[in-house]
Design a protein around this motif. Structure first.
Motif, PDB file in Angstrom:
ATOM      1  N   GLU A 132       0.810  -1.192  -0.145  1.00 56.40           N
ATOM      2  CA  GLU A 132       0.118  -0.021   0.119  1.00 56.40           C
ATOM      3  C   GLU A 132       0.970   1.223  -0.096  1.00 56.40           C
ATOM      4  O   GLU A 132       0.574   2.154  -0.596  1.00 56.40           O
ATOM      5  CB  GLU A 132      -1.002   0.025   1.277  1.00 56.40           C
ATOM      6  CG  GLU A 132      -2.118  -0.827   0.776  1.00 56.40           C
ATOM      7  CD  GLU A 132      -3.135  -0.654   2.155  1.00 56.40           C
ATOM      8  OE1 GLU A 132      -2.760   0.175   3.215  1.00 56.40           O
ATOM      9  OE2 GLU A 132      -3.999  -1.620   2.483  1.00 56.40           O
ATOM     10  N   LEU A 133       1.900   1.234   0.811  1.00 61.31           N
ATOM     11  CA  LEU A 133       2.656   2.207   0.966  1.00 61.31           C
ATOM     12  C   LEU A 133       4.062   2.576  -0.160  1.00 61.31           C
ATOM     13  O   LEU A 133       4.794   3.379  -0.171  1.00 61.31           O
ATOM     14  CB  LEU A 133       3.249   2.545   2.233  1.00 61.31           C
ATOM     15  CG  LEU A 133       2.042   2.683   3.327  1.00 61.31           C
ATOM     16  CD1 LEU A 133       2.699   2.297   4.615  1.00 61.31           C
ATOM     17  CD2 LEU A 133       1.809   4.191   3.244  1.00 61.31           C
ATOM     18  N   GLY A 134       4.043   1.618  -0.908  1.00 59.87           N
ATOM     19  CA  GLY A 134       4.884   1.502  -2.244  1.00 59.87           C
ATOM     20  C   GLY A 134       6.373   0.954  -1.708  1.00 59.87           C
ATOM     21  O   GLY A 134       7.292   1.189  -2.615  1.00 59.87           O
ATOM     22  N   PHE A 135       6.568   0.513  -0.742  1.00 57.84           N
ATOM     23  CA  PHE A 135       7.865  -0.372  -0.343  1.00 57.84           C
ATOM     24  C   PHE A 135       7.671  -1.724  -0.817  1.00 57.84           C
ATOM     25  O   PHE A 135       6.827  -2.448  -0.673  1.00 57.84           O
ATOM     26  CB  PHE A 135       8.145  -0.233   1.219  1.00 57.84           C
ATOM     27  CG  PHE A 135       8.471   1.209   1.514  1.00 57.84           C
ATOM     28  CD1 PHE A 135      10.038   1.556   1.483  1.00 57.84           C
ATOM     29  CD2 PHE A 135       7.663   1.911   2.207  1.00 57.84           C
ATOM     30  CE1 PHE A 135      10.200   2.880   1.880  1.00 57.84           C
ATOM     31  CE2 PHE A 135       7.814   3.275   2.597  1.00 57.84           C
ATOM     32  CZ  PHE A 135       9.069   3.629   2.552  1.00 57.84           C
ATOM     33  N   LYS A 136       8.933  -2.179  -1.165  1.00 60.06           N
ATOM     34  CA  LYS A 136       9.125  -3.591  -1.570  1.00 60.06           C
ATOM     35  C   LYS A 136      10.644  -4.016  -1.381  1.00 60.06           C
ATOM     36  O   LYS A 136      11.594  -3.637  -1.681  1.00 60.06           O
ATOM     37  CB  LYS A 136       8.723  -4.040  -3.081  1.00 60.06           C
ATOM     38  CG  LYS A 136       9.087  -5.306  -3.655  1.00 60.06           C
ATOM     39  CD  LYS A 136       8.781  -5.509  -5.143  1.00 60.06           C
ATOM     40  CE  LYS A 136       9.024  -7.158  -5.333  1.00 60.06           C
ATOM     41  NZ  LYS A 136       8.600  -7.156  -6.840  1.00 60.06           N
ATOM     42  N   VAL A 137      10.736  -5.196  -0.661  1.00 54.46           N
ATOM     43  CA  VAL A 137      11.967  -5.651  -0.351  1.00 54.46           C
ATOM     44  C   VAL A 137      12.495  -6.626  -1.596  1.00 54.46           C
ATOM     45  O   VAL A 137      11.660  -7.710  -1.790  1.00 54.46           O
ATOM     46  CB  VAL A 137      12.154  -6.327   1.030  1.00 54.46           C
ATOM     47  CG1 VAL A 137      13.507  -6.914   1.166  1.00 54.46           C
ATOM     48  CG2 VAL A 137      11.764  -5.374   1.955  1.00 54.46           C
ATOM     49  N   ASP A 138      13.409  -6.568  -2.446  1.00 57.66           N
ATOM     50  CA  ASP A 138      13.949  -7.434  -3.343  1.00 57.66           C
ATOM     51  C   ASP A 138      15.236  -8.161  -2.595  1.00 57.66           C
ATOM     52  O   ASP A 138      16.378  -7.540  -2.804  1.00 57.66           O
ATOM     53  CB  ASP A 138      14.219  -6.499  -4.421  1.00 57.66           C
ATOM     54  CG  ASP A 138      14.951  -7.235  -5.409  1.00 57.66           C
ATOM     55  OD1 ASP A 138      14.910  -8.543  -5.434  1.00 57.66           O
ATOM     56  OD2 ASP A 138      15.606  -6.776  -6.651  1.00 57.66           O
ATOM     57  N   GLU A 139      14.954  -9.310  -2.105  1.00 61.04           N
ATOM     58  CA  GLU A 139      16.115 -10.104  -1.430  1.00 61.04           C
ATOM     59  C   GLU A 139      17.011 -10.301  -2.208  1.00 61.04           C
ATOM     60  O   GLU A 139      18.355 -10.378  -2.040  1.00 61.04           O
ATOM     61  CB  GLU A 139      15.434 -11.056  -0.621  1.00 61.04           C
ATOM     62  CG  GLU A 139      14.452 -10.840   0.518  1.00 61.04           C
ATOM     63  CD  GLU A 139      14.071 -12.039   1.295  1.00 61.04           C
ATOM     64  OE1 GLU A 139      14.344 -13.049   0.905  1.00 61.04           O
ATOM     65  OE2 GLU A 139      13.233 -11.779   2.364  1.00 61.04           O
ATOM     66  N   LEU A 140      16.656 -10.808  -3.636  1.00 59.87           N
ATOM     67  CA  LEU A 140      17.788 -11.424  -4.465  1.00 59.87           C
ATOM     68  C   LEU A 140      18.701 -10.239  -4.945  1.00 59.87           C
ATOM     69  O   LEU A 140      19.755 -10.663  -5.211  1.00 59.87           O
ATOM     70  CB  LEU A 140      17.064 -11.879  -5.844  1.00 59.87           C
ATOM     71  CG  LEU A 140      16.010 -13.530  -5.325  1.00 59.87           C
ATOM     72  CD1 LEU A 140      15.525 -13.896  -6.602  1.00 59.87           C
ATOM     73  CD2 LEU A 140      17.314 -14.339  -4.903  1.00 59.87           C
ATOM     74  N   GLY A 141      18.174  -9.270  -5.205  1.00 58.49           N
ATOM     75  CA  GLY A 141      18.742  -7.842  -5.609  1.00 58.49           C
ATOM     76  C   GLY A 141      19.412  -7.159  -4.446  1.00 58.49           C
ATOM     77  O   GLY A 141      20.357  -6.254  -4.514  1.00 58.49           O
TER      78      GLY A 141
END
Length: 233
Positions: A132-141
């Motif tokens: 909802e707030l626009g955050f995303k954790v890209d663990e591979l990257g």
């Protein structure tokens, strides 16, 4: 079916715990040696670990501490001596719950179910809020993105922010955060964490562009820090 790893060197007790957990609908793996359990943890990642303190080759406290360097899997510690509870809490090693021997197997099953419910709810809430707030954790990257754009983070800042986002609402002491950043470091000053937190706060404020001066990473007096989602952007 949730997979529970039981690490207990008392074979009769371990077998009893296994029977009760299987009857409650869990898949169960039993290990009587701390080092062996730690070595295989990546082969079949558990949804929860029941971990005795007194174990051959690798004790439960050491194993819990080591697991917390790469995983937030729920851990229920088991101890035969009630005085160890103060030590567990004082060390803040990252366990989610604990039981003192002797205990009822039914109580252990209830604790396992309760801890899993809290953990799964927390993951779902974190996913919902971060989306909802626009955050995303890209663990591979090894990146944290906001509205699809990566934040300019140092490796240490990424480690901290990804930990906070995935465990929003959980309070971490400075010692725990230092261990998460550099488990092999010795006598690292608390101000190192404070400096990273200060930089993260600034970067989050800049990228989220909120007008209410919301503090994403909150200071908990005398304890440490906690990441909290705002109610609305």
């Amino acid at each position: 079916m949730a997979y529970v790893m039981v690490v207990e060197d008392e074979k009769e007790l371990a077998s009893l715990i296994e029977d009760y957990l299987r009857h409650a609908g869990f898949d169960v793996g039993v290990y009587h040696d701390g080092q062996r359990a730690f070595d295989v943890i990546h082969q079949k990642v558990p949804d929860l670990i029941v971990l005795d303190i007194m174990l051959p080759r690798m004790d439960g406290i050491t194993m819990c501490h080591a697991i917390r360097q790469f995983s937030e899997v729920p851990i229920i510690m088991v101890t035969a001596r009630s005085e160890e509870i103060d030590r567990l809490l004082g060390l803040r090693i990252g366990a989610d719950d604990y039981l003192c021997k002797p205990f009822s197997p039914r109580e252990l099953v209830a604790r396992v179910q309760a801890v899993l419910r809290r953990y799964q709810y927390g993951l779902a809430l974190a996913q919902e809020n971060s989306t909802e707030l626009g955050f995303k954790v890209d663990e591979l990257g090894r990146r944290v993105l906001f509205d699809g754009k990566p934040l300019l983070l140092t490796p240490y800042e990424y480690n901290l922010l990804s930990l906070f986002i995935k465990n929003a609402g959980r309070v971490y002491s400075r010692a725990q955060l230092l261990d998460h950043l550099s488990p092999d470091s010795i006598d690292v000053a608390d101000r190192v964490i404070d400096s990273h937190i200060k930089n993260l706060r600034r970067k989050l404020t800049e990228v989220a562009k909120r007008t209410d001066q919301y503090e994403w990473i909150q200071s908990i007096y005398g304890v440490g820090y906690r990441f909290e989602w705002p109610e609305s952007p």
